[in-house]
Design a protein around this motif. Structure first.
Motif, mmCIF file in Angstrom:
data_model
loop_
_atom_site.group_PDB
_atom_site.id
_atom_site.type_symbol
_atom_site.label_atom_id
_atom_site.label_comp_id
_atom_site.label_asym_id
_atom_site.label_seq_id
_atom_site.Cartn_x
_atom_site.Cartn_y
_atom_site.Cartn_z
ATOM 1 N N VAL A 95 -4.317 -2.444 8.431
ATOM 2 C CA VAL A 95 -3.322 -3.380 8.965
ATOM 3 C C VAL A 95 -2.401 -2.654 9.930
ATOM 4 O O VAL A 95 -1.699 -1.715 9.533
ATOM 5 C CB VAL A 95 -2.495 -4.001 7.824
ATOM 6 C CG1 VAL A 95 -1.425 -4.931 8.370
ATOM 7 C CG2 VAL A 95 -3.393 -4.729 6.841
ATOM 8 N N PRO A 96 -2.354 -3.085 11.205
ATOM 9 C CA PRO A 96 -1.420 -2.462 12.146
ATOM 10 C C PRO A 96 0.016 -2.939 11.882
ATOM 11 O O PRO A 96 0.230 -3.999 11.302
ATOM 12 C CB PRO A 96 -1.915 -2.953 13.504
ATOM 13 C CG PRO A 96 -2.631 -4.225 13.212
ATOM 14 C CD PRO A 96 -3.200 -4.090 11.832
ATOM 15 N N VAL A 97 0.981 -2.152 12.331
ATOM 16 C CA VAL A 97 2.385 -2.486 12.139
ATOM 17 C C VAL A 97 2.705 -3.840 12.757
ATOM 18 O O VAL A 97 3.433 -4.641 12.167
ATOM 19 C CB VAL A 97 3.286 -1.374 12.745
ATOM 20 C CG1 VAL A 97 4.742 -1.779 12.717
ATOM 21 C CG2 VAL A 97 3.085 -0.067 12.005
ATOM 22 N N LYS A 98 2.144 -4.126 13.916
ATOM 23 C CA LYS A 98 2.435 -5.387 14.618
ATOM 24 C C LYS A 98 1.955 -6.611 13.837
ATOM 25 O O LYS A 98 2.472 -7.701 14.029
ATOM 26 C CB LYS A 98 1.767 -5.396 15.987
ATOM 27 C CG LYS A 98 2.367 -4.439 16.969
ATOM 28 C CD LYS A 98 1.641 -4.546 18.292
ATOM 29 C CE LYS A 98 2.104 -3.499 19.260
ATOM 30 N NZ LYS A 98 1.339 -3.519 20.504
ATOM 31 N N GLY A 99 0.972 -6.452 12.969
ATOM 32 C CA GLY A 99 0.407 -7.584 12.240
ATOM 33 C C GLY A 99 1.152 -7.961 10.982
ATOM 34 O O GLY A 99 0.875 -8.982 10.365
ATOM 35 N N VAL A 100 2.135 -7.159 10.575
ATOM 36 C CA VAL A 100 2.862 -7.417 9.329
ATOM 37 C C VAL A 100 3.996 -8.399 9.589
ATOM 38 O O VAL A 100 4.812 -8.209 10.482
ATOM 39 C CB VAL A 100 3.400 -6.103 8.733
ATOM 40 C CG1 VAL A 100 4.260 -6.373 7.510
ATOM 41 C CG2 VAL A 100 2.249 -5.174 8.385
ATOM 42 N N VAL A 101 4.042 -9.456 8.780
ATOM 43 C CA VAL A 101 5.089 -10.462 8.890
ATOM 44 C C VAL A 101 6.216 -10.176 7.902
ATOM 45 O O VAL A 101 7.393 -10.272 8.235
ATOM 46 C CB VAL A 101 4.512 -11.877 8.634
ATOM 47 C CG1 VAL A 101 5.601 -12.927 8.636
ATOM 48 C CG2 VAL A 101 3.431 -12.197 9.648
ATOM 49 N N GLU A 102 5.842 -9.793 6.653
ATOM 50 C CA GLU A 102 6.837 -9.585 5.599
ATOM 51 C C GLU A 102 6.272 -8.647 4.530
ATOM 52 O O GLU A 102 5.075 -8.648 4.270
ATOM 53 C CB GLU A 102 7.157 -10.949 4.967
ATOM 54 C CG GLU A 102 8.206 -10.943 3.912
ATOM 55 C CD GLU A 102 8.413 -12.339 3.302
ATOM 56 O OE1 GLU A 102 9.252 -12.428 2.399
ATOM 57 O OE2 GLU A 102 7.754 -13.299 3.717
ATOM 58 N N VAL A 103 7.158 -7.870 3.899
ATOM 59 C CA VAL A 103 6.775 -6.976 2.801
ATOM 60 C C VAL A 103 7.697 -7.261 1.624
ATOM 61 O O VAL A 103 8.910 -7.377 1.792
ATOM 62 C CB VAL A 103 6.900 -5.488 3.207
ATOM 63 C CG1 VAL A 103 6.559 -4.578 2.040
ATOM 64 C CG2 VAL A 103 6.021 -5.177 4.401
ATOM 65 N N ARG A 104 7.110 -7.391 0.426
ATOM 66 C CA ARG A 104 7.938 -7.653 -0.750
ATOM 67 C C ARG A 104 7.604 -6.676 -1.873
ATOM 68 O O ARG A 104 6.443 -6.528 -2.247
ATOM 69 C CB ARG A 104 7.726 -9.076 -1.238
ATOM 70 C CG ARG A 104 8.638 -9.404 -2.399
ATOM 71 C CD ARG A 104 8.587 -10.846 -2.786
ATOM 72 N NE ARG A 104 8.553 -10.861 -4.239
ATOM 73 C CZ ARG A 104 7.963 -11.771 -4.957
ATOM 74 N NH1 ARG A 104 7.327 -12.751 -4.380
ATOM 75 N NH2 ARG A 104 7.990 -11.700 -6.253
ATOM 76 N N ASP A 105 8.606 -6.022 -2.404
ATOM 77 C CA ASP A 105 8.509 -5.121 -3.567
ATOM 78 C C ASP A 105 7.448 -4.040 -3.409
ATOM 79 O O ASP A 105 6.739 -3.723 -4.369
ATOM 80 C CB ASP A 105 8.221 -5.914 -4.851
ATOM 81 C CG ASP A 105 9.357 -6.842 -5.224
ATOM 82 O OD1 ASP A 105 10.494 -6.569 -4.799
ATOM 83 O OD2 ASP A 105 9.103 -7.829 -5.926
ATOM 84 N N ALA A 106 7.322 -3.463 -2.238
ATOM 85 C CA ALA A 106 6.331 -2.408 -2.023
ATOM 86 C C ALA A 106 7.001 -1.235 -1.302
ATOM 87 O O ALA A 106 7.869 -1.432 -0.457
ATOM 88 C CB ALA A 106 5.166 -2.925 -1.199
ATOM 89 N N VAL A 107 6.583 -0.039 -1.676
ATOM 90 C CA VAL A 107 7.102 1.178 -1.058
ATOM 91 C C VAL A 107 5.930 2.034 -0.594
ATOM 92 O O VAL A 107 4.780 1.761 -0.931
ATOM 93 C CB VAL A 107 7.997 1.984 -2.032
ATOM 94 C CG1 VAL A 107 9.257 1.211 -2.363
ATOM 95 C CG2 VAL A 107 7.250 2.356 -3.282
ATOM 96 N N GLN A 108 6.229 3.075 0.150
ATOM 97 C CA GLN A 108 5.210 3.953 0.701
ATOM 98 C C GLN A 108 4.309 4.519 -0.401
ATOM 99 O O GLN A 108 4.762 4.845 -1.484
ATOM 100 C CB GLN A 108 5.867 5.090 1.468
ATOM 101 C CG GLN A 108 4.895 5.951 2.224
ATOM 102 C CD GLN A 108 5.613 6.973 3.080
ATOM 103 O OE1 GLN A 108 6.817 7.129 3.006
ATOM 104 N NE2 GLN A 108 4.869 7.665 3.900
ATOM 105 N N ASN A 109 3.022 4.619 -0.119
ATOM 106 C CA ASN A 109 1.974 5.127 -1.006
ATOM 107 C C ASN A 109 1.711 4.239 -2.219
ATOM 108 O O ASN A 109 1.039 4.646 -3.156
ATOM 109 C CB ASN A 109 2.261 6.560 -1.461
ATOM 110 C CG ASN A 109 2.132 7.532 -0.323
ATOM 111 O OD1 ASN A 109 1.273 7.374 0.542
ATOM 112 N ND2 ASN A 109 2.994 8.528 -0.298
#
Length: 154
Positions: A95-109
């Motif tokens: 998933v490219p950065v441009k394709g992300v609309v929203e992130v919920r309850d997630a962190v790196q790795n």
């Protein structure tokens, strides 16, 4: 290998799931039919089945349980992508950065569900960068896809 509903192994699996995805997810799963597949000699968990389907698999590198596409529908961490990116995820692409609309309850790795704009789970992936960091970059990948649903040929 053996499958069991042993209280000890089921509670061990739920504790690992609670550690990664939160106690809310673990308590929700505890009310479902949970079964554990494990190695006989080591009594080490290999898969967790929920309602007869494989929901989580062990990650060999650190011993944490990562969700399958079915398991992703049971967790609260997700990444919503736009419709164009959803088509690429269904092909197994990252998933490219441009394709992300929203992130919920997630962190790196962390492994999280990848959902389309309608809220359907289309894959599971590991976040490569922090959601806050994604706002400052204009290119690159945000999620490495691990599992995905197959693209239907219409």
């Amino acid at each position: 290998m053996a499958r069991t509903r042993s209280k000890f192994l089921v509670n061990r699996a739920l504790a690992i799931i609670a550690y990664v995805y939160g106690w809310g997810v673990a308590s929700r799963l505890s009310s479902m039919d949970v079964e554990v597949e494990y190695y006989d000699a080591l009594r080490r968990i290999k898969h967790v089945y929920v309602n007869g389907k494989v929901a989580f698999s062990i990650r060999a590198s650190d011993g944490l349980l990562i969700p399958t596409v079915y398991g992703a529908s049971l967790i609260d961490s997700w990444i919503r992508v736009n419709s164009e990116t959803a088509q690429y995820v269904k092909q197994g692409r990252s998933v490219p950065v441009k394709g992300v609309v929203e992130v919920r309850d997630a962190v790196q790795n962390m492994d999280a569900a990848i959902i389309d704009e309608e809220g359907n789970v289309i894959g599971v992936g590991r976040l490569l960068i922090m959601p806050e960091e994604a706002k400052t970059v204009s290119r690159g990948f945000m999620v490495k896809t691990r599992h995905h649903i197959k693209l239907t040929n219409e």
